[in-house]
Motif scaffolding. Structure first.
Motif, PDB file in Angstrom:
ATOM      1  N   ASP A 123     -10.411  36.989  77.478  1.00  0.00           N
ATOM      2  CA  ASP A 123     -10.053  38.036  78.430  1.00  0.00           C
ATOM      3  C   ASP A 123      -8.725  38.663  78.016  1.00  0.00           C
ATOM      4  N   LYS A 124      -8.811  39.889  77.465  1.00  0.00           N
ATOM      5  CA  LYS A 124      -7.606  40.565  76.969  1.00  0.00           C
ATOM      6  C   LYS A 124      -6.808  41.238  78.082  1.00  0.00           C
ATOM      7  N   THR A 125      -7.323  41.239  79.306  1.00  0.00           N
ATOM      8  CA  THR A 125      -6.601  41.868  80.413  1.00  0.00           C
ATOM      9  C   THR A 125      -5.587  40.915  81.055  1.00  0.00           C
ATOM     10  N   ILE A 126      -5.632  39.633  80.678  1.00  0.00           N
ATOM     11  CA  ILE A 126      -4.698  38.659  81.244  1.00  0.00           C
ATOM     12  C   ILE A 126      -3.286  38.968  80.754  1.00  0.00           C
ATOM     13  N   SER A 127      -2.335  38.933  81.658  1.00  0.00           N
ATOM     14  CA  SER A 127      -0.943  39.212  81.280  1.00  0.00           C
ATOM     15  C   SER A 127      -0.398  38.105  80.393  1.00  0.00           C
TER      16      SER A 127
END
Length: 255
Positions: A123-127
């Motif tokens: 998941d590349k949207t995780i900060s």
């Protein structure tokens, strides 16, 4: 200009030229000075004129030449060319890449090196930066995670407490240790804090997996806090915890 600079005026001499009682008179007598001496006098006159101009410019030609301070509404003379200029200190000085800055860049000059076998989360949207340890031969399941995040909204203690509350929310039999203020391992850090916890994590099938984790925060001199949030399933904790510590140590070296 109240004073003119030039060659000194000499009185007329016998055999020379100059105004006499009846006006200018020219004599044919042999000059007493050679042309070289006369030329030298002319050169000297030019030098004296140049020196006079420099002195007038240097003194400013005003009443303050004697050293008295100008009036409040007078314009001040700019600093001379070549004066050293000291820029203001920025909020955060730029940082060049150092010997400890290797692996994965988190931000603000902070890096860490993933341990062998750890992969970036899908998941590349995780900060921040999120890495996982996949469970052997079980696609889609993990044995652990290592998550690095940064903030300027909390201090080191506050961010650690905030994250442990978030991470343990929804778990069963949560046990949170008392937080510990650590001795910071780098002079670039002003506050460091750590909290450990354990819990039973529910799976989609309803099964509970025993889990152990810890959060360590590092606050730098500019107020930015970097947090490492790490956890492992209990069955692999003793065998894999050194990998979490290794990643933490590489992160500290980048400060």
């Amino acid at each position: 200009m109240s004073q003119q600079y030039g060659p000194p005026q000499q009185p007329p001499v016998q055999g020379g030229w100059g105004p006499g009682p009846a006006g200018p008179q020219y004599r044919s007598a042999k000059p007493s000075r050679t042309p070289w001496i006369v030329m030298g006098g002319a050169v000297l006159a030019v030098i004296l004129i140049a020196v006079g101009v420099v002195l007038l410019v240097s003194s400013g030609g005003d009443d303050n030449a004697g050293g008295t301070a100008p009036a409040a509404n007078d314009s001040l003379t700019p600093a001379p060319v070549g004066t050293l200029y000291t820029p203001p200190t920025p909020t955060e000085a730029p940082k060049t890449k150092g010997p400890g800055d290797v692996g994965v860049e988190v931000g603000g000059g902070v890096w860490f090196t993933p341990a062998k076998g750890w992969l970036q989360g899908p998941d590349k949207t995780i900060s921040g930066k999120y890495y996982i340890l996949q469970e052997f031969n079980k696609r889609g399941l993990i044995d652990g995670y290592y998550w690095v995040r940064q903030t300027e909204l909390y201090d080191a203690k506050g961010f650690a407490e905030h994250l442990v509350d978030i991470e343990s929310n929804g778990y069963h039999n949560v046990r949170i240790s008392k937080g510990i203020a650590l001795n910071c391992p780098s002079e670039a850090l002003k506050a460091c804090y750590s909290i450990s916890y354990s819990a039973n994590v529910p799976t989609k099938s309803g099964k509970l997996l025993p889990f152990k984790g810890f959060i360590t925060t590092y606050q730098d001199q500019y107020g930015k806090v970097t947090a490492t949030d790490a956890g492992l399933e209990v069955k692999v904790y003793d065998r894999r915890v050194n990998e979490l510590l290794f990643m933490n140590n590489t992160l500290v070296k980048s400060f």
